[in-house]
Design an enzyme around this catalytic site. Sequence first.
Site, PDB file in Angstrom:
ATOM      1  N   ASP A   1      25.232  64.898  -0.726  1.00  9.64           N
ATOM      2  CA  ASP A   1      25.309  64.713  -2.173  1.00  9.64           C
ATOM      3  C   ASP A   1      25.862  63.342  -2.533  1.00  9.64           C
ATOM      4  OD1 ASP A   1      27.821  65.560  -1.098  1.00  9.64           O
ATOM      5  OD2 ASP A   1      28.555  65.773  -3.150  1.00  9.64           O
ATOM      6  N   GLU A   2      25.627  62.931  -3.755  1.00  8.30           N
ATOM      7  CA  GLU A   2      26.209  61.722  -4.358  1.00  8.30           C
ATOM      8  C   GLU A   2      26.080  60.493  -3.452  1.00  8.30           C
ATOM      9  OE1 GLU A   2      29.626  63.828  -7.154  1.00  8.30           O
ATOM     10  OE2 GLU A   2      30.175  63.174  -5.132  1.00  8.30           O
TER      11      GLU A   2
END
Length: 498
Positions: A324-325
């Site tokens: 993620d991110e």
Amino acid sequence: MMGKIVWVLLVVLLLVQAVLAIDGVSVDRLNIWPMPHSVSHGRESLFLSKDFELNTEGTKYNDGSGILKDGFSRLLDMVRVAHVVDGNFSKIDTSLLLQGLHVVVLSADGQLQYGIDESYKLSVPASGKPGYAYLEAHTVYGALHGFQTFSQLCLFNFTARVIEVPMVPWTVIDQPRFFFRGLLIDTSRHYLPLPVIKNVIDSMAYAKLNVLHWHIVDAQSFPLEIPSYPKLWDGAYSVSERYTFADAAEIVSYAQRRGINVLGEIDVPGHARSWGIGYPSLWPSKDCPEPLDVSNNFTFKVIDGILSDFSKIFKFKFVHLGGDEVNTSCWTLTPHVKKWEETFNNFGNKLSRKTVVHNWLGAGVAEKVVAAGLRCIVSNQDKWYLDHLDATWQQFYMNEPLTNITNPNQQKLVLGGEVCMWGEHIDGSDIEQTIWPRAAAAAERLWTPYDNLAKDPRQVTGRLAHFRCLLNQRGVAAAPLAGLGRVAPEEPGSCYTQ
């Protein structure tokens, strides 16, 4: 005319009682959490004998590792809740004494894994029928759940100073709604000492949660020993804020003996700045320390080494890879990585059918994932992030993993859910009151059959308050229900009204 009014009032009263009943049991009289699949009870009482024992006659599980025996020992500790049981048993009619708990496990297999049978059947006889309560389960882990339920049927009688089992006879038939019922802890943002992690595991078992998602490392620190690449834990906050390889194995074993799988996570390729403290070549450049340098073969050797070492400890079916991110600006600004970018962007356009998507962004994602034929675990951050202190226990309770998923085949792709205890503002001093009781609200959502769940959280307030107080009695610093997450008591008063 008066007779007709009385009759109408009686009918209305019966209808109200029917609404508040589950399988014939008035829910406002039950203090079991999470609510079982099916439960019935009577109005009499029994007492545990002084030498209340475990009987395993007829079981197929040999308990060579002592999981069942240790679970029974913990059961005795739970029902005593640290009180001294010093009543005069000679004054109690022997027909009112339970001699022990007869446990029959139908499977000899003691392996813990995703999808095992966690069901159990528990019966406690009525008075006048001395002998044993009876617990039957397909696996030893179902039996452990039965122990938890039995512990909630018991209370310490302050007059007789013995353990009482009120409302006998009891019959409980139970099984989980979802196989994956998780709690995430984060040991990168703040180091959590081993006793703190073990206490969290114990409290998970009380609520029948069965997956500890261990977010071990992140950008801030790398506290875990990786034998294949021993400099990785140079990224720990300090030399004392670390977990040895043996420490991690002990956590997995401790959880497994309580019916809890440990899902290990390494977050790649983002959130990995701490990796480069020990191995700077993992950074795209000194000015851009993350995401990992995906143009460097050494990066993939390190990842492979970590996963190889993980496989020696974490025996769960799944490994979490984060993903993620990922801020790709470092890649585009670093020449030797940029040459490789097109290949990376085209990599993974089609996810393997073996992939399980962890939904954290919010509502609506799960239905898109299962519509694409992929499996999903629900953790939408607006409702199931414990670090969001403005998310109330009522929101945790009402968050339904199958929202807008009506196709039965797609519903089966939702493995369950997970509440997330991200650690930016949590350490050993406040983790328990931040987790509980809100995690318990989600635990019932994940365990109890949908039709048995309250449609209005106000219907379960008293029962959840009782469970919160039970956690306190067992040494778990669960916060009051009133107010937001991790709230302190507003004023003096009973635990049951806070």
